[in-house]
Motif scaffolding. Structure first.
Motif, PDB file in Angstrom:
ATOM      1  N   LYS A   2     -10.954  10.807  66.105  1.00  0.00           N
ATOM      2  CA  LYS A   2     -10.012  11.628  66.401  1.00  0.00           C
ATOM      3  C   LYS A   2      -9.570  10.689  67.550  1.00  0.00           C
ATOM      4  N   GLU A   3     -10.140   9.872  68.490  1.00  0.00           N
ATOM      5  CA  GLU A   3      -9.235   8.981  69.300  1.00  0.00           C
ATOM      6  C   GLU A   3      -8.767   7.660  68.517  1.00  0.00           C
ATOM      7  N   LEU A   4      -9.412   7.440  67.443  1.00  0.00           N
ATOM      8  CA  LEU A   4      -8.741   6.510  66.597  1.00  0.00           C
ATOM      9  C   LEU A   4      -7.520   6.471  66.166  1.00  0.00           C
ATOM     10  N   THR A   5      -7.434   8.127  65.708  1.00  0.00           N
ATOM     11  CA  THR A   5      -6.079   8.299  65.074  1.00  0.00           C
ATOM     12  C   THR A   5      -4.841   8.141  66.129  1.00  0.00           C
ATOM     13  N   LEU A  33      -3.672   6.492  60.007  1.00  0.00           N
ATOM     14  CA  LEU A  33      -4.764   7.255  59.962  1.00  0.00           C
ATOM     15  C   LEU A  33      -4.638   8.759  59.893  1.00  0.00           C
ATOM     16  N   ALA A  34      -3.533   9.125  61.075  1.00  0.00           N
ATOM     17  CA  ALA A  34      -3.691  10.663  61.156  1.00  0.00           C
ATOM     18  C   ALA A  34      -2.897  11.111  60.094  1.00  0.00           C
ATOM     19  N   ASP A  35      -1.889  10.127  59.355  1.00  0.00           N
ATOM     20  CA  ASP A  35      -1.343  10.517  58.175  1.00  0.00           C
ATOM     21  C   ASP A  35      -1.798  10.905  57.048  1.00  0.00           C
ATOM     22  N   LEU A  36      -3.395  10.132  57.009  1.00  0.00           N
ATOM     23  CA  LEU A  36      -4.230  10.016  55.738  1.00  0.00           C
ATOM     24  C   LEU A  36      -5.066  11.394  55.932  1.00  0.00           C
ATOM     25  N   TYR A  37      -5.509  11.829  57.179  1.00  0.00           N
ATOM     26  CA  TYR A  37      -6.568  12.724  57.135  1.00  0.00           C
ATOM     27  C   TYR A  37      -6.069  13.842  58.029  1.00  0.00           C
ATOM     28  N   ARG A  38      -6.674  14.995  57.830  1.00  0.00           N
ATOM     29  CA  ARG A  38      -6.473  16.228  58.459  1.00  0.00           C
ATOM     30  C   ARG A  38      -7.762  16.884  58.892  1.00  0.00           C
ATOM     31  N   GLU A  39      -7.804  17.161  60.248  1.00  0.00           N
ATOM     32  CA  GLU A  39      -9.032  17.829  60.580  1.00  0.00           C
ATOM     33  C   GLU A  39      -9.194  19.422  60.178  1.00  0.00           C
ATOM     34  N   THR A  40     -10.218  19.521  59.387  1.00  0.00           N
ATOM     35  CA  THR A  40     -10.277  20.914  58.846  1.00  0.00           C
ATOM     36  C   THR A  40     -11.157  21.674  59.753  1.00  0.00           C
ATOM     37  N   SER A  41     -12.120  21.359  60.447  1.00  0.00           N
ATOM     38  CA  SER A  41     -13.040  21.917  61.240  1.00  0.00           C
ATOM     39  C   SER A  41     -13.334  20.791  62.226  1.00  0.00           C
ATOM     40  N   ASP A  42     -14.089  21.520  63.466  1.00  0.00           N
ATOM     41  CA  ASP A  42     -14.367  20.818  64.612  1.00  0.00           C
ATOM     42  C   ASP A  42     -15.224  19.609  63.994  1.00  0.00           C
ATOM     43  N   GLY A  43     -14.433  17.993  64.190  1.00  0.00           N
ATOM     44  CA  GLY A  43     -15.108  17.015  63.901  1.00  0.00           C
ATOM     45  C   GLY A  43     -15.206  16.583  62.478  1.00  0.00           C
ATOM     46  N   VAL A  44     -14.578  17.326  61.680  1.00  0.00           N
ATOM     47  CA  VAL A  44     -14.624  17.117  60.088  1.00  0.00           C
ATOM     48  C   VAL A  44     -13.206  16.823  59.687  1.00  0.00           C
TER      49      VAL A  44
END
Length: 464
Positions: free
Chosen positions: A438-441, A447-458
């Motif tokens: 999360k900090e890396l995004t 990277l934030a464009d590639l991934y979406r947080e669906t639940s806490d830490g996932v």
């Protein structure tokens, strides 16, 4: 039992195998879960068999020779828990047989007997993880071979250049299997000079032999462009990362207390009841030094686990066997024999039963895997149970070693490398246990464009 193993008969090895099987059976019946390190070794082998390079594409501090053994296993049978156990059993039986023959060949005791083999087999059962195919177990095999060459140097008026060279080569190979065994280098120098009487030329020859395997590894990783990674992750890893405290020092002390107590008793009995030859005196000094340096290897290992103590077993065996060889009083002998036979494995069984209870959380035995949310995933944290039914899709296997790269936000070069690693393999799911991703995004918006947080830490991949 003692009378059976007292006889110097090669067929007594059948009794050793039967004793090993009987003592191992309770651990099999306990159905001990897969260990965190075991899964990590399997993942290393899997990555290498998929065409990736160690240290370049697999961030871990595992020894190169151990890694390529796991690679061969994965090529042959994939993730096979039973293969690890069977190979470990074969190595254990080899070590036990070799140590026993070593003591017979160089007359370490007045009697030629299979009692040291009996003792060592029992010692292998003070913890269940001593029976798995760990880098420590494989590396200790070569430490034992080197010890055999040092024993040959204790003979009076015998100079063997080949043995001096082999001492170094075996020691260097052991370090390439398991880096904490590097403690054998100062042991080799101290024991070679003070006990075996190495001349300056012999000392240099042993050092040349010792560094040959390490130099060959350096040449290989230089050839594939990973020399810096090899030095950083394998050689320096014990200094730049925090250890995985899978167990407490109290756990280790509880497991090793009885073997050490019996070894002290054996040392006292051997010292008081018998007169030893000059060669035996040298061998005794050698084993004392060996035991001291072997203990040091536990404290420089990156994983605090009982299997790290496997290198101590030859020293414990040497001293404990003296109880059953030199003690004359039958009543005392029987009390010590059955105390040793029952107490050492019983402590191991009890500890295992206590630790595998469902409510115990100690990050050593893995939890049951949850239903996979993707075939290729990445776990950023110490709890790697999610890998049990999935594949790792990233170089970042060893989280504590990877963290120094993933959190090096001040280095643009490192951030670019991290982004390219994610872009190349694109793990379908990322389990971010400590908030690192999360900090890396925040520092790598792509990277934030590639991934979406669906639940806490996932985090799930949104763009294929």
């Amino acid at each position: 039992m003692l009378s059976f193993f007292r006889i110097n008969d090669p067929f007594r090895i059948i009794g050793i195998i039967l004793l090993f099987s009987v003592l191992s059976l309770p651990y099999l019946l306990m159905d001990i879960p897969l260990l965190t390190p075991e899964l990590s070794w399997m993942l290393v082998g899997e990555r290498l068999s998929s065409g990736y390079f160690l240290y370049l594409d697999v961030v871990d501090d595992i020894g190169p020779l151990s890694a390529y053994i796991y690679w061969l296993i994965d090529l042959a049978v994939g993730r096979s828990w039973w293969t690890y156990k069977v190979l470990a059993a074969l190595i254990i039986l080899f070590q036990v047989t070799y140590i026993n023959r070593l003591f017979i060949a160089y007359k370490a005791y007045d009697d030629y007997t299979y009692l040291p083999a009996m003792v060592m087999i029992i010692l292998f059962h003070f913890s269940f993880d001593l029976l798995t195919l760990s880098p420590a177990l494989m590396g200790t095999t070569f430490i034992i071979l080197a010890l055999g060459q040092l024993f040959s140097q204790t003979l009076i008026n015998k100079e063997n250049t080949e043995s001096v060279l082999l001492v170094g080569i075996f020691g260097g190979i052991a370090a390439c299997f398991h880096f904490p065994l590097i403690v054998f280098l100062p042991f080799m120098i101290v024991a070679g000079i003070s006990v075996s009487g190495f001349t300056f030329s012999q000392l240099v020859l042993s050092l040349v032999g010792y560094f040959q395997p390490l130099i060959l590894c350096c040449i290989y990783f230089f050839w594939i462009g990973g020399l810096q990674e090899f030095i950083t992750e394998f050689v320096l890893a014990t200094r730049i990362t925090a250890s995985y405290p899978h167990v407490t020092y109290l756990d280790l002390a509880a497991l090793i207390a009885a073997p050490i107590l019996f070894s002290v008793i054996g040392y006292l009995i051997g010292t008081v009841t018998t007169n030893i030859t000059v060669n035996q005196q040298k061998q005794k000094q050698l084993m004392i030094l060996f035991s001291i340096f072997a203990l040091l290897s536990i404290f420089i290992a990156n994983r605090r686990t009982p299997y790290q103590m496997v290198v101590i077993l030859p020293g414990l065996t040497y001293f404990i066997a003296q109880i059953f060889i030199y003690l004359i009083n039958k009543r005392q002998l029987n009390i010590l024999l059955y105390s040793f036979l029952i107490l050492v494995p019983a402590v191991g069984y009890s500890w295992a039963i206590y630790k595998i209870q469902p409510e115990k959380s100690w990050n050593y035995t893995l939890k049951k895997p949850t239903p996979a949310e993707g075939k290729k995933i990445l776990v950023l944290g110490d709890e790697i149970s999610a890998y049990q039914n999935t594949q790792i899709a990233s170089p970042f296997l060893n989280y504590r070693l990877s963290k120094r790269v993933l959190t090096n936000f001040s280095s643009h070069e490192k951030m670019i490398e991290v982004y390219l690693d994610f872009q190349k393999e694109r793990p379908e799911v990322i389990y971010d246990q400590e908030g690192t991703f999360k900090e890396l995004t925040k520092h790598i918006p792509a990277l934030a464009d590639l991934y979406r947080e669906t639940s806490d830490g996932v985090f799930k991949l949104t763009k294929k």
